[in-house]
Design an enzyme around this catalytic site. Structure first.
Site: not given
Ligand code: PA5
Length: 466
Positions: A288, A309, A423
């Site tokens: 990310e 394996h 989303k």
């Molecule tokens: O690292 C990040 O910002 C994302 O992976 C969020 O943690 C994830 O999308 C969850 O978001 P939120 O904590 O707003 O529900």
């Protein structure tokens, strides 16, 4: 003192090539630290181990004690950075079969996770597993609006309210979210739930050392002071901006050098099944953070010897666009020996009296040699032991290296614009107010067929006319 050390001798990267990045590393280091208090920069995690609110830590410990005393189960609701860190630490530092142990042996609540997918069977099975047992809920969402945890919270809030009644349910729901914003904060205020704050300048995937991770971790009986102490040690150690002495930055540079050599897939490998979710956490942190602007190393994971394996064949002989980073735990917390057998029909007597720690290490050494020979550079991260202290160190190491690596790559490691696309599409399809249908439906066209390169033996030969 237990430590975490980097070893680059199997990476095929020369120290002098690492040192070419020395000036750039100093610049980025100074920039990161200069902006640490800037509200728009999401750099609060840099100083969390030393600056995290002590009162909040005490409140976390108190809540964890209460959950331990009145609940057989803690249901953790969250996704991505709001869930993976807690699970990674809990699975790394508790009994391998923690959740399966009988209560009297486990002593602390089972930790079960939901809100990290939208699968109905998963949720139904979880409800069935919980049965009539006592539970508490920790719902975690920084934005407070993420669909997966929001749906799970609606379901589990109803369940817990029906089970205990409103007043008792209110004492069993713990909310970890933003200080002011979001639907979850509104619900928490209205219902007067115990609330923990995710600091403004700490993004989801850098938040494991806040209440996001610490409440479930403490509930599982893990010493969060030691975890923070390990991270604090790392914070001090990696303040050294001189690349020559900074393993964390060397790891960041080594990844970028390998990426420049078209090694665009990194496999994080461990010989310790307990690190499965550490690998998942790392994948999220790096994926990310770095996968942007059509750039970035694709982070993936493997567990050896299990995956030798399965993926082992590809790693040894497939496309040479890979490198591995091995987490090597020097000393195990327990061991088991292979005994002598009179018949020796399985021909294992050559291993008699050897511990599995030794055998596992030899498997690792043999694999490193084979993979490096096969053209897969290996970076090794040596951890003296696996415990709260070293894991706290490793978490900080990976977070800081990720920030440095992303900045060397030239992307912003603290946003995640790409996640919005699915989303939006999902909301349109679900008819969420405010999301309208696209003008024309998306046309998925077949990728243009590229001419396949013929094997060498066929090149240049004319087709025979019949
Ligand atoms: O690292 C990040 O910002 C994302 O992976 C969020 O943690 C994830 O999308 C969850 O978001 P939120 O904590 O707003 O529900």
């Amino acid at each position: 003192m237990q430590n975490v050390k980097l070893e680059l001798k199997f990476s095929r990267i020369l120290e002098k090539n690492i040192m070419k990045y020395a000036n750039q590393v100093v610049e980025i280091h100074e920039d990161l630290h200069k902006k640490v208090n800037d509200k728009n920069e999401f750099l609060g995690w840099l100083e969390l181990p030393t600056k995290y609110d002590k009162k909040e830590v005490e409140k976390i410990k108190k809540a964890a004690k209460k959950i331990q005393s009145d609940s057989e189960i803690l249901v953790v609701i969250g996704i991505g950075g709001s869930y993976l860190g807690a699970r990674a630490v809990i699975e790394a530092l508790t009994h391998t079969f923690y959740n399966y142990l009988p209560n009297e042996q486990r002593k602390t609540p089972q930790i079960l996770y939901v809100g990290n997918n939208l699968n109905p069977e998963y949720i139904n099975d979880l409800i069935e597993l919980i049965g009539n047992r006592d539970l508490s809920i920790n719902v975690i969402s920084k934005s407070g609006t993420t669909t997966e945890p929001a749906i799970a919270f609606r379901i589990f809030r109803e369940l817990i309210e029906n089970k205990y009644g409103l007043e008792e349910a209110q004492k069993r729901i713990y909310v970890t979210t933003d200080k002011k914003k979001g639907a979850l904060k509104q619900i928490a205020d209205k219902e007067k739930y115990t609330t923990f704050v995710i600091p403004d300048n700490v993004g989801g995937r850098y938040s494991v050392l806040t209440a996001v991770g610490l409440l479930p971790i403490a509930t599982a009986g893990i010493d969060i002071d030691k975890l923070l102490e390990g991270a604090r040690f790392a914070q001090g150690k990696y303040l050294d901006k001189n690349l020559k002495y900074n393993d964390c930055y060397k790891y960041a540079v080594a990844r970028n050098i390998l990426y420049e050599q078209d090694k665009n897939i990194e496999i994080l490998v461990s010989y310790e099944p307990k690190l499965h979710y550490m690998i998942e956490w790392w994948k999220q942190l790096y994926g990310e953070s770095e996968g942007k602007d059509k750039k970035g190393i694709y982070p993936t994971g493997a567990e050896f010897t299990t995956d030798l394996h399965s993926l082992g064949q590809y790693i040894q002989d497939g496309r040479r666009n890979l490198f591995e980073t091995i987490i090597n735990i020097e000393e195990y917390n327990s061991n088991i020996k292979v005994n002598q057998d009179e018949d020796n029909l399985d021909e294992l007597n050559y291993l008699a009296n050897k511990g599995l720690d030794y055998i596992n290490k030899k498997a690792m050494e043999g694999t490193i040699e084979a993979h490096v020979e096969g053209g897969v550079p290996n970076i090794i991260i040596n951890m003296d032991k696996l415990n709260e202290y070293t894991l706290g160190h490793l978490i900080y190491f990976f977070e800081l290296a990720c920030a440095m690596s992303g900045r060397i790559l030239g992307i912003n490691p603290f946003d995640q614009p790409g996640v919005e696309k699915y989303k939006t599409n999902m909301f349109i399809l679900l008819g969420k107010p405010g999301y309208s249908k696209p003008k024309a439906s998306v046309k998925i066209e077949e990728t243009e067929k590229k001419s396949v390169t013929k094997p060498k033996s066929q090149r240049g030969r004319k087709k025979k006319v019949e």
